[in-house]
Design an enzyme around this catalytic site. Structure first.
Site, short mmCIF file in Angstrom:
data_model
loop_
_atom_site.label_atom_id
_atom_site.label_comp_id
_atom_site.label_asym_id
_atom_site.label_seq_id
_atom_site.Cartn_x
_atom_site.Cartn_y
_atom_site.Cartn_z
N ARG A 97 -14.44 -13.19 56.17
CA ARG A 97 -14.09 -13.70 54.85
C ARG A 97 -12.67 -13.32 54.45
O ARG A 97 -11.93 -14.14 53.90
CB ARG A 97 -15.11 -13.20 53.82
N LYS A 132 5.00 -17.57 39.24
CA LYS A 132 3.63 -17.91 38.85
C LYS A 132 2.74 -17.89 40.09
O LYS A 132 2.29 -18.92 40.59
CB LYS A 132 3.59 -19.26 38.16
N LYS A 164 16.14 -16.30 29.65
CA LYS A 164 15.32 -17.36 29.10
C LYS A 164 15.43 -17.36 27.58
O LYS A 164 16.18 -16.59 26.98
CB LYS A 164 13.87 -17.19 29.56
N GLU A 193 18.69 -20.19 31.33
CA GLU A 193 17.85 -21.33 30.96
C GLU A 193 18.41 -21.98 29.70
O GLU A 193 18.73 -21.28 28.72
CB GLU A 193 16.43 -20.85 30.70
N ASP A 214 15.44 -26.68 31.18
CA ASP A 214 14.03 -26.52 30.85
C ASP A 214 13.48 -27.72 30.12
O ASP A 214 13.91 -28.05 29.01
CB ASP A 214 13.85 -25.26 29.99
#
Length: 284
Positions: A97, A132, A164, A193, A214
């Site tokens: 597994r 992410k 950002k 950004e 963005d």
């Protein structure tokens, strides 16, 4: 390629999670029983994660042998045998597994990446990953992205400054944030950004060499490319999927970052099957 210690750490953590105090199911199999088997791809995929899978088998027993018939980055047709296995039945069952989890997840990442890479074939844009990622599997998934033909963005918060919206808000302006970054992190790559063409102008005036656009629509991306006029590398991000990624690439941006290739993945359908004892083959 990822160093062997990173792979070993990933596998150790995964085996510890799965085995706990021991594999109570595998104990039902005679300790001396040796088996041969194979891992089969039930669907076409881009292979990734062979080192993690082999490490899992070898970590449980160094008597386990793996013969790979495909390499990472290869296209594996449906119903193909990816590798052949030979070793103690208990060890193969215990590692199964964990080995398949790595292979299925990383091959899923590579396969999703290749879909986007193929979609923008013929343009000059490159597909990038993001942060992410699945917790504790970032390095592995970013490796899988490269197997699928994509490129890595920053690995984490330590190897690139990405200013950002909230960084800019806290600093007071793009200009102030850029100045602070250059003072504190003069040798670290910088990206900013922006959400509007006015912000793009400000970033360009500040001498920023890489800018993330963005959630710009297609017209906005084209306008940004024209305004930039080659001064900075432009990265499109947000609201990009397989249906529009080619349109985004054709606007002239340099990069397209896509979180879905690491966070919205579907594991590839793989299966491990033992060979009947009467049909045993010698694995060289």
């Amino acid at each position: 390629m990822i160093d062997s210690q990173q792979i070993a750490d990933d596998v150790t953590r995964a085996l510890t999670e799965d085995m706990g105090g021991g594999d109570v199911s595998a104990r039902l199999v005679p300790a001396e029983q040796m088996m041969q088997g194979r891992i089969v791809a039930r669907e076409s995929c881009i292979l990734a994660g062979t080192a993690w899978a082999e490490t899992a088998f070898r970590r449980v027993s160094n008597r386990s042998l793996v013969q790979w018939l495909y390499r990472d980055g290869d296209t594996v047709p449906a119903d193909s045998v990816i590798c052949r296995l030979d070793g103690p039945a208990r060890a193969l069952l215990t590692a199964e597994r964990t080995a398949l989890n790595f292979l299925q997840t990383l091959s899923g990442t590579a396969t999703a990446t290749r879909t986007f890479v193929d979609a923008i074939s013929g343009t000059s844009a490159r597909i990038l990953d993001t942060r992410k990622t699945i917790p504790s599997l970032r390095t592995a998934q970013k490796y899988a992205v490269t197997c699928g033909g994509g490129f890595n963005h920053r690995m984490g918060l330590y190897d690139m400054v990405l200013l950002k919206e909230n960084h800019i808000m806290a600093a007071g302006s793009i200009t102030a944030a850029v100045q602070a970054s250059r003072m504190i992190n003069p040798d670290v790559p910088l990206e900013v950004e922006v959400e509007t063409l006015d912000q793009l102008e400000e970033a360009l005036a500040a001498g920023v060499e890489r800018i993330l656009l963005d959630n710009f629509d297609l017209d906005g991306l084209r306008a940004a490319v024209a305004l930039n006029d080659g001064r900075a590398k432009l990265e499109a991000s947000g609201n990009v999927d397989i249906s529009n990624v080619c349109d985004v690439a054709e606007t002239g941006v340099d990069y397209i970052s896509i979180g879905a290739i690491t966070k919205h993945i579907r594991a590839v359908d793989l299966s491990l099957r033992f060979d009947p004892l009467a049909d045993r083959l010698v694995v060289l």
